[in-house]
Structures are given as structure tokens and as C-alpha cells.
Design a protein around this motif. Structure first.
Motif, short mmCIF file in Angstrom:
data_model
loop_
_atom_site.label_atom_id
_atom_site.label_comp_id
_atom_site.label_asym_id
_atom_site.label_seq_id
_atom_site.Cartn_x
_atom_site.Cartn_y
_atom_site.Cartn_z
N LEU A 219 0.82 -1.21 0.00
CA LEU A 219 0.00 0.00 0.00
C LEU A 219 0.86 1.26 0.00
CD1 LEU A 219 -2.72 -1.15 2.55
CD2 LEU A 219 -3.15 -0.55 0.16
N VAL A 220 1.91 1.27 0.80
CA VAL A 220 2.80 2.44 0.83
C VAL A 220 3.38 2.71 -0.55
CG1 VAL A 220 5.03 3.26 1.70
CG2 VAL A 220 3.36 2.30 3.28
N LYS A 221 3.86 1.67 -1.21
CA LYS A 221 4.43 1.83 -2.54
C LYS A 221 3.38 2.33 -3.54
CE LYS A 221 7.96 -1.76 -1.90
NZ LYS A 221 8.36 -3.15 -2.26
N ALA A 222 2.17 1.82 -3.42
CA ALA A 222 1.11 2.21 -4.35
C ALA A 222 0.70 3.67 -4.13
CB ALA A 222 -0.10 1.30 -4.18
N PHE A 223 0.54 4.09 -2.88
CA PHE A 223 0.19 5.48 -2.61
C PHE A 223 1.30 6.43 -3.07
CE2 PHE A 223 -3.25 3.77 -0.13
CZ PHE A 223 -4.20 4.79 -0.06
N ASP A 224 2.54 6.04 -2.83
CA ASP A 224 3.67 6.88 -3.28
C ASP A 224 3.67 7.01 -4.80
OD1 ASP A 224 4.47 7.25 -0.68
OD2 ASP A 224 6.18 5.87 -0.78
N ALA A 225 3.46 5.89 -5.48
CA ALA A 225 3.45 5.92 -6.95
C ALA A 225 2.30 6.76 -7.46
CB ALA A 225 3.37 4.49 -7.48
N ALA A 226 1.15 6.69 -6.79
CA ALA A 226 -0.01 7.48 -7.23
C ALA A 226 0.26 8.97 -7.07
CB ALA A 226 -1.25 7.07 -6.43
N ARG A 227 0.83 9.36 -5.95
CA ARG A 227 1.07 10.78 -5.71
C ARG A 227 2.15 11.34 -6.63
NH1 ARG A 227 -1.03 13.20 -0.89
NH2 ARG A 227 0.51 14.84 -1.16
N HIS A 228 3.11 10.51 -6.99
CA HIS A 228 4.26 11.02 -7.74
C HIS A 228 4.22 10.66 -9.23
CE1 HIS A 228 5.98 12.38 -4.02
NE2 HIS A 228 5.95 11.15 -3.51
N HIS A 229 3.14 10.06 -9.68
CA HIS A 229 3.02 9.73 -11.10
C HIS A 229 3.06 11.01 -11.92
CE1 HIS A 229 2.10 7.08 -14.40
NE2 HIS A 229 1.13 7.87 -14.79
N THR A 230 3.78 11.00 -13.02
CA THR A 230 4.04 12.24 -13.76
C THR A 230 3.05 12.50 -14.89
OG1 THR A 230 5.63 11.06 -15.17
CG2 THR A 230 6.50 12.21 -13.23
N GLU A 231 2.29 11.49 -15.33
CA GLU A 231 1.33 11.73 -16.41
C GLU A 231 0.11 12.50 -15.90
OE1 GLU A 231 0.93 8.37 -19.51
OE2 GLU A 231 1.33 7.35 -17.61
N ALA A 232 -0.45 13.31 -16.77
CA ALA A 232 -1.63 14.10 -16.42
C ALA A 232 -2.88 13.23 -16.55
CB ALA A 232 -1.73 15.32 -17.31
N LYS A 233 -3.09 12.40 -15.56
CA LYS A 233 -4.26 11.52 -15.56
C LYS A 233 -4.62 11.19 -14.12
CE LYS A 233 -2.58 8.23 -18.13
NZ LYS A 233 -2.42 6.92 -18.81
N PRO A 234 -5.89 10.88 -13.85
CA PRO A 234 -6.27 10.45 -12.50
C PRO A 234 -5.63 9.11 -12.16
CG PRO A 234 -8.08 10.11 -14.04
CD PRO A 234 -7.00 10.85 -14.79
N ARG A 235 -5.56 8.81 -10.88
CA ARG A 235 -4.90 7.60 -10.41
C ARG A 235 -5.88 6.76 -9.60
NH1 ARG A 235 -0.29 11.28 -9.71
NH2 ARG A 235 -0.39 12.34 -11.71
N ILE A 236 -5.77 5.47 -9.69
CA ILE A 236 -6.63 4.61 -8.89
C ILE A 236 -5.82 3.45 -8.32
CG2 ILE A 236 -7.41 3.13 -10.81
CD1 ILE A 236 -10.26 3.56 -9.25
N ILE A 237 -6.12 3.14 -7.07
CA ILE A 237 -5.51 2.01 -6.38
C ILE A 237 -6.62 1.00 -6.08
CG2 ILE A 237 -4.09 1.25 -4.45
CD1 ILE A 237 -3.22 4.21 -4.11
N ILE A 238 -6.57 -0.13 -6.73
CA ILE A 238 -7.55 -1.19 -6.51
C ILE A 238 -7.01 -2.08 -5.39
CG2 ILE A 238 -8.78 -3.13 -7.55
CD1 ILE A 238 -8.23 -1.74 -10.29
#
Length: 279
Positions: A219-238
Motif C-alpha cells: 500500500l505504501v508503494k502504491a500510494f507513493d506511486a499514485a502521488r508522484h506519477h508524472t502523467e496528467a491523468k487520475p490515479r486509482i488504487i484497486i
């Protein structure tokens, strides 16, 4: 990110959230306890790793917004808000009682830190899209998180919101889906099969991750990746979670969407959770 007692591990935070939820459930003798136990790890990472807020100022303009779309999960969010010191711990004894700030279904007008009122399912993601758009127009750096359930994937409004978020390229929006495979009418995919889920969100223009929702490190890795993703698109963690996680005799119940628990069982559930306390 806001850190409350940063020396306390996320695993311990999750254990405490489970304990707070069980103590509130004991007040009423019943409730959506299995969901609260299952999503505790997600909430621990959300509030003690990923989300920016001020415990003494829940309406601080610079905060990240955490939306609970699933109104009946309120007991889970209250437990996280208590652990985050936004709500005093002594209020958990008032859960679901008259004049309490902790009604059984989440209501923003009553509860500090509750961003939206949850009722009919499927509304949260649409509200989150609106909030994310508004924050964009204010040039805010805040994120909007929206926790919703696999049951809400049955609602057309959820997919309208998902399409809108992708169209508007809302890179300040992070959706979190609790896939616990249980609804009031039975197993989720038996009610309406939403799989394969990740490719659906990808087709709507989202950055998608799917993780074990009871694995803190994942979960930590997924939240970090979501916050720091560089593409201009929404993020979702399933997040694939287990209903009633941490209390085996509740995990084993075939139908645990809404649990009625005997008085002696509350004591046993709390004993099991307390046995996991860290040194």
C-alpha cells in the motif's frame, strides 16, 4: 505528510484502527465491522503516510480531501479519525447514539474530518471529480482521495465520473477501491461481475495499480506511486481486502456484510486484536 507520533508503525496504526472500530461496534452490538477490519490497513496508510492534514484544523484549506463514498463504512473512518486525533477517543462510546457526532452512516454536518455525507452509493467519485476540478481552478496542490467500494462499481454514476476524470486529466484525484467481494446480496462479482477491473479504468484514462489491500508495504508503494506519477491523468488504487481481517472467527462467517456479534465475542475479538500489539 502529516505525521502523528511518527515513531508508531503503520502496522500498529492499523491495529489501533481495528480496535477503535471494534469498541464502537460493541456499543451497538452490531454493525459494518467486517468492512472496518478489512479496510483498516488502507486507512492507516492513507492517514499516517499519504494524506496531508492538520488534526487541530480539519477544515484547513491546504489539506488533502479524503472522501468516504461508502457511507456505511463510517465506523471505519471514525476509527481512523480518532487515531489521527481529529476526534477525541472518548467519543467512540457515543457511536450511533442520540446527539452523537458519530452517526452510523457518515454525515459531513456532524463529524469533523468527514468531507461528504454518505448515503446512496455511487455518488462519491462524482463529488471527488468536482472537488478536484475546483482545486485545479484554485491552483491548489492538494489531492482528493475517494474511497469507494466494489459494490459502487455496479452504479452507472461511478463510471460517468470515471470517464469525466480521465477526460479532464485530473492528476490530483486518487481513487481507492475496496474490493472485498461482499455486498448485502452476496459475493460482489456474483451480483454484477465488474472484472477485469484494471483494464476498464485504464481504458478511461487512469493510472492504475492493483495491490493486496492488507499488505502495508504494498500500500505504501502504491500510494507513493499514485502521488508522484508524472502523467496528467487520475490515479486509482484497486485494493483487494479480506472482510473482518485480523479476527479469524469473523473472517470465517459466510455472510458478514452486516455483523451481529454476541457480547462474549466482542471481548474475544478485542483480545485477538490486542494480541497483535507491537513491542
Amino acid at each position: 505528510m502529516t505525521q502523528i507520533g511518527h515513531n508508531i508503525s503503520l502496522t500498529e496504526r492499523a491495529r489501533r484502527i481495528r480496535r477503535h472500530a471494534l469498541r464502537m461496534g460493541e456499543v451497538q452490538g452490531q454493525g459494518y465491522i467486517a468492512q472496518a477490519l478489512g479496510v483498516a490497513d488502507v486507512l492507516a496508510v492513507s492517514y499516517f503516510h499519504a494524506t496531508n492534514y492538520r488534526p487541530d484544523d480539519p477544515e484547513w484549506e491546504g489539506r488533502d480531501r479524503f472522501l468516504l463514498s461508502i457511507g456505511h463504512y463510517a465506523i471505519a473512518l471514525y476509527a481512523a479519525l480518532i487515531e489521527a486525533k481529529i476526534i477525541p477517543e472518548d467519543e467512540l462510546a457515543t457511536y450511533g447514539t442520540d446527539d452523537s457526532r458519530l452517526p452510523m452512516s457518515g454525515m459531513a454536518a456532524y463529524t469533523p474530518g468527514m468531507e461528504i455525507t454518505g448515503g446512496s452509493l455511487g455518488h462519491g467519485l462524482g463529488i471527488a471529480v468536482g472537488m478536484a476540478l475546483a482545486l485545479k481552478r484554485k491552483n491548489s496542490s492538494s489531492f482528493v482521495y475517494n474511497l469507494f467500494s466494489d459494490g459502487e462499481l455496479d452504479e452507472g454514476s461511478t463510471w460517468e465520473a470515471a470517464m469525466s476524470a480521465g477526460s479532464y486529466k485530473l492528476d490530483n484525484l486518487i481513487g481507492i477501491v475496496d474490493v472485498n467481494q461482499m455486498q448485502a446480496d452476496g459475493p460482489s462479482i456474483g451480483v454484477l461481475n465488474f472484472e477485469p477491473l484494471a483494464p476498464k479504468f485504464e481504458a478511461f484514462g487512469w493510472f492504475v495499480q492493483r495491490v493486496e489491500g492488507n499488505d502495508i508495504d504494498a500500500l505504501v508503494k502504491a500510494f507513493d506511486a499514485a502521488r508522484h506519477h508524472t502523467e496528467a491523468k487520475p490515479r486509482i488504487i484497486i485494493c483487494d481486502t479480506k472482510m473482518a481481517k485480523g479476527v479469524p472467527f469473523l473472517e470465517a462467517r459466510d455472510r458478514n456484510h452486516f455483523l451481529r456479534v454476541e457480547p462474549h465475542e466482542w471481548a474475544e475479538a478485542l483480545r485477538i486484536i490486542d494480541a497483535g500489539v507491537e513491542a
